[in-house]
Scaffold this active site. Structure first.
Site, mmCIF file in Angstrom:
data_model
loop_
_atom_site.group_PDB
_atom_site.id
_atom_site.type_symbol
_atom_site.label_atom_id
_atom_site.label_comp_id
_atom_site.label_asym_id
_atom_site.label_seq_id
_atom_site.Cartn_x
_atom_site.Cartn_y
_atom_site.Cartn_z
ATOM 1 N N ARG A 1 4.949 11.972 -30.941
ATOM 2 C CA ARG A 1 3.502 11.830 -30.778
ATOM 3 C C ARG A 1 3.234 10.458 -30.181
ATOM 4 O O ARG A 1 4.128 9.630 -30.056
ATOM 5 C CB ARG A 1 2.767 12.018 -32.126
ATOM 6 C CG ARG A 1 3.545 11.532 -33.293
ATOM 7 C CD ARG A 1 2.949 10.486 -34.156
ATOM 8 N NE ARG A 1 2.000 9.579 -33.599
ATOM 9 C CZ ARG A 1 2.281 8.333 -33.220
ATOM 10 N NH1 ARG A 1 3.524 7.866 -33.270
ATOM 11 N NH2 ARG A 1 1.353 7.546 -32.776
ATOM 12 N N ASP B 1 -5.572 7.976 -25.969
ATOM 13 C CA ASP B 1 -4.951 9.226 -25.523
ATOM 14 C C ASP B 1 -5.551 9.731 -24.211
ATOM 15 O O ASP B 1 -4.897 10.483 -23.505
ATOM 16 C CB ASP B 1 -5.099 10.294 -26.602
ATOM 17 C CG ASP B 1 -4.159 10.034 -27.767
ATOM 18 O OD1 ASP B 1 -3.065 10.620 -27.775
ATOM 19 O OD2 ASP B 1 -4.503 9.225 -28.651
ATOM 20 N N LYS C 1 -7.220 8.469 -31.804
ATOM 21 C CA LYS C 1 -7.119 9.154 -33.094
ATOM 22 C C LYS C 1 -8.444 9.133 -33.840
ATOM 23 O O LYS C 1 -9.169 8.146 -33.824
ATOM 24 C CB LYS C 1 -6.014 8.503 -33.925
ATOM 25 C CG LYS C 1 -5.760 9.156 -35.271
ATOM 26 C CD LYS C 1 -5.405 10.643 -35.130
ATOM 27 C CE LYS C 1 -4.175 10.863 -34.277
ATOM 28 N NZ LYS C 1 -3.889 12.302 -34.074
#
Length: 352
Positions: free
Chosen positions: A49, A240, A251
């Site tokens: 991740r 991201d 997140k």
């Protein structure tokens, strides 16, 4: 030197070795992916991740996916390659680095269309390794560019994990902190635990302890109190996906931290490679937000903590508006007061 999060072992018929991050910090275990389904599963279940690492995993996953393609001509091969990239792209929709990596692999295949199928496969392997090696250089440069924003004696808050585990080598947000430490600066890091999967507690704290950095773990809902006490002088997080106007997906919980930082007049920094920018998206309203299994909240780490039948909303990401961000730190430089104009001034208009 950070442990290698993800590595390719062998030649075109090789396999991927990666750290199973779902087991940290209590167990350090390497898992091996030898086919496309296993790397899809590893990405989906967060064994691997972090946006840059997902991009690398996707590129290497393409190599796994094309190993058994038996097409005789390149046109047929390219059609099957598209099926491979579409399948991998379905594993996680928010992190743009995944699609950036898959696009690069498709482009390399097209550029080698006039060669043989085995030669295209070899070119794809070399491109995946190039993406990995580039990320190592990029991470170091992000650290170099961002460390100047960290003052000696500062308290720094971070959210989720954007360290070596999220990249090929050194991290993005944590690269800034690692470099600041190398420069002799004394910093104290406060890491949000990062509900519901505790990447801050399990991963960031683990990395910083091993790096010898002063780290204090806090619950997510303590961030505002810690800021009010004057213990935090800046916030550094990863990303991201970053829209053309600077709105940033990270997140879940990052948006709340940005509001707290703004209220307390604390600079909020985002550290990310230029591959995380998606200039085809005008604002954060267009960023797709992945929703994950309700069990991550109701049965966290195997123990039920909510009543049977309760409704659950579990978005994996939220979007922080550019107006809350003091600067975006990239390998090409620092974008102060992010806006469409300031982003394009640094990156140009050639980005995806």
């Amino acid at each position: 030197m950070p442990l290698p999060t993800i590595e390719w072992e062998g030649d075109i018929n090789g396999r991927i070795r990666l750290i199973d991050q779902t087991l940290l910090p209590t167990e350090l275990k390497f898992v091996y992916c030898e086919d496309i389904k296993s790397i899809w599963h590893a990405i989906k279940t967060l064994m691997v991740r972090g946006a840059p690492a997902i991009g690398i995993a996707g590129a290497m996953g393409v190599v796994l996916g094309v190993k058994d393609i038996q097409a005789k001509d390149t046109d047929a091969f390219l059609k099957e390659l598209k099926q491979v990239t579409t399948y991998l792209g379905a594993s996680r929709p928010t992190a743009v680095n995944l699609f950036w990596g898959l696009d690069r692999m498709e482009r390399i295949a097209r550029e080698n269309k006039d060669t043989s199928v085995p030669e295209i496969k070899e070119a794809l392997l070399q491109e995946a390794l190039r993406i990995q090696n580039e990320d190592k250089i990029i991470c170091r440069q992000i650290g170099e560019n961002g460390a100047g924003l960290i003052k000696d004696g500062s308290g720094v808050l971070t959210h989720c994990n954007a360290g070596g585990l999220a990249t090929a080598d050194y991290g993005t947000a944590l690269a800034v902190l690692f470099k600041a430490k190398e420069q002799g600066k004394h910093i104290k890091v406060y890491a949000d635990e990062t509900r519901p999967l505790l990447q801050g507690a399990r991963l960031t704290a683990w990395e910083l302890v091993h790096a010898g950095i002063d780290i204090t773990l806090i619950c997510d809902n303590m961030a505002g109190h810690v800021m009010k006490l004057g213990r935090v002088q800046c916030v550094v997080v990863g990303a991201d996906r970053i829209a053309a106007n600077g709105d940033t997906a990270n997140k879940i919980g990052t948006y709340s931290v940005s509001i707290l930082a703004k209220e307390h007049k604390i600079p909020f920094y985002v550290a990310a490679p230029v591959s995380t920018f998606d200039l085809s998206i005008t604002s954060g309203n267009e960023i797709p937000i992945e929703e994950r299994s309700p069990e991550e909240i109701t049965n966290g780490f195997g123990k039920r903590t909510a009543p049977e039948g309760v409704k659950v909303f579990n978005p994996a990401f939220d979007v922080t508006p550019a107006s809350h961000i003091a600067a975006i730190i990239t390998e090409k430089g620092v974008i102060h007061s992010p806006s469409r104009e300031n982003i394009q001034r640094l990156l140009g208009t050639s980005m995806r």
